[in-house]
Design a protein around this motif. Structure first.
Motif, PDB file in Angstrom:
ATOM      1  N   PRO A 169       0.815  -1.217   0.000  1.00  0.00           N
ATOM      2  CA  PRO A 169       0.000   0.000   0.000  1.00  0.00           C
ATOM      3  C   PRO A 169       0.853   1.274   0.000  1.00  0.00           C
ATOM      4  N   GLU A 170       2.016   1.206   0.672  1.00  0.00           N
ATOM      5  CA  GLU A 170       2.900   2.374   0.745  1.00  0.00           C
ATOM      6  C   GLU A 170       3.493   2.754  -0.611  1.00  0.00           C
ATOM      7  N   ASP A 171       3.434   1.844  -1.594  1.00  0.00           N
ATOM      8  CA  ASP A 171       3.988   2.123  -2.916  1.00  0.00           C
ATOM      9  C   ASP A 171       3.105   3.060  -3.733  1.00  0.00           C
ATOM     10  N   GLY A 172       1.918   3.352  -3.258  1.00  0.00           N
ATOM     11  CA  GLY A 172       0.986   4.175  -4.023  1.00  0.00           C
ATOM     12  C   GLY A 172       1.551   5.528  -4.413  1.00  0.00           C
ATOM     13  N   ALA A 205       6.178   8.236  -9.961  1.00  0.00           N
ATOM     14  CA  ALA A 205       7.041   7.664 -10.991  1.00  0.00           C
ATOM     15  C   ALA A 205       6.307   7.426 -12.300  1.00  0.00           C
ATOM     16  N   PHE A 206       5.000   7.612 -12.299  1.00  0.00           N
ATOM     17  CA  PHE A 206       4.219   7.343 -13.503  1.00  0.00           C
ATOM     18  C   PHE A 206       4.723   8.163 -14.686  1.00  0.00           C
ATOM     19  N   ALA A 244       9.143  -3.688  -9.439  1.00  0.00           N
ATOM     20  CA  ALA A 244      10.593  -3.681  -9.406  1.00  0.00           C
ATOM     21  C   ALA A 244      10.958  -2.274  -8.967  1.00  0.00           C
ATOM     22  N   ALA A 245      11.553  -2.176  -7.783  1.00  0.00           N
ATOM     23  CA  ALA A 245      11.798  -0.872  -7.171  1.00  0.00           C
ATOM     24  C   ALA A 245      13.203  -0.834  -6.582  1.00  0.00           C
ATOM     25  N   GLU A 246      13.612   0.356  -6.227  1.00  0.00           N
ATOM     26  CA  GLU A 246      14.865   0.491  -5.503  1.00  0.00           C
ATOM     27  C   GLU A 246      14.758  -0.347  -4.232  1.00  0.00           C
ATOM     28  N   VAL A 281       9.649   3.236  -8.018  1.00  0.00           N
ATOM     29  CA  VAL A 281       9.160   2.041  -8.703  1.00  0.00           C
ATOM     30  C   VAL A 281       9.453   2.187 -10.188  1.00  0.00           C
ATOM     31  N   GLY A 282      10.165   1.198 -10.755  1.00  0.00           N
ATOM     32  CA  GLY A 282      10.538   1.257 -12.167  1.00  0.00           C
ATOM     33  C   GLY A 282       9.763   0.306 -13.053  1.00  0.00           C
TER      34      GLY A 282
END
Length: 183
Positions: free
Chosen positions: A29-32, A38-39, A79-81, A90-91
């Motif tokens: 959830p914290e990746d939101g 990063a979009f 796939a993130a740092e 987030v890449g």
């Protein structure tokens, strides 16, 4: 007895030929907020090619759905740092979701233009296939623009077959992997 340095399920360090080191892991959830920020790293062609729609930002509703997948019927990997979720850029994003009332799942993969061609798409696709097999599904499929040759080649190299899209004339092809639960 030595303590083993094991990562949680679905976690893996990915080392790209470019030198980038990313952590592939389930979305949190914290990746939101970082994903929304990063979009912009995903070009409009990439978004259209992977998500089959033209959007410039993720809606709050879409973000909620992505960051809170139902573990019984879907998986979303990023796939993130290798940083704390919520702080990590987030890449890439890979998602598979079981189609209700069937034994098949649909996938979508979105990779930043800065990471394309590094083997990350292949690794994410392998993880989606593993998830689908673990759910004992019959097939995994994704709709791909006819012009998206790299994605069609990647899927074909992993055993997916190109079939006509159900919506004839849509400019899409369907890439289908028949799953053998015994594999």
């Amino acid at each position: 007895m030595a303590t083993r340095n094991r990562m949680p399920p679905w976690h893996e360090i990915f080392k790209a030929p470019s030198g980038h080191e990313l952590l592939i892991r389930p979305i949190r959830p914290e990746d939101g907020a970082p994903l929304k920020a990063a979009f912009s790293l995903f070009g409009p062609e990439e978004i259209r090619d992977r998500l089959l729609q033209s959007v410039t930002e993720l809606s709050d509703e879409s973000m909620q759905r992505l960051t809170h997948p139902n573990p019984k019927g879907e998986i979303t990997l990023v796939a993130a740092e290798n940083e704390t979720p919520g702080d990590a850029v987030v890449g890439a994003l890979a998602r598979a979701s079981i189609v209700p009332g069937t034994r098949e799942a649909e996938y979508a993969i979105l990779i930043s233009r800065f990471l394309i061609g590094q083997g990350l798409g292949r690794q994410l696709m392998r993880k989606l296939v593993k998830w689908a097999r673990g759910k004992y599904l019959d097939r995994l499929y994704g709709d791909v623009l006819e012009a998206n040759v790299p994605m069609k080649q990647l899927a074909a190299s992993l055993g997916f077959k190109q079939v006509p899209h159900p919506n004839e004339g849509s400019g899409l092809v369907r890439m289908v992997l028949e799953l053998d639960p015994g594999q």
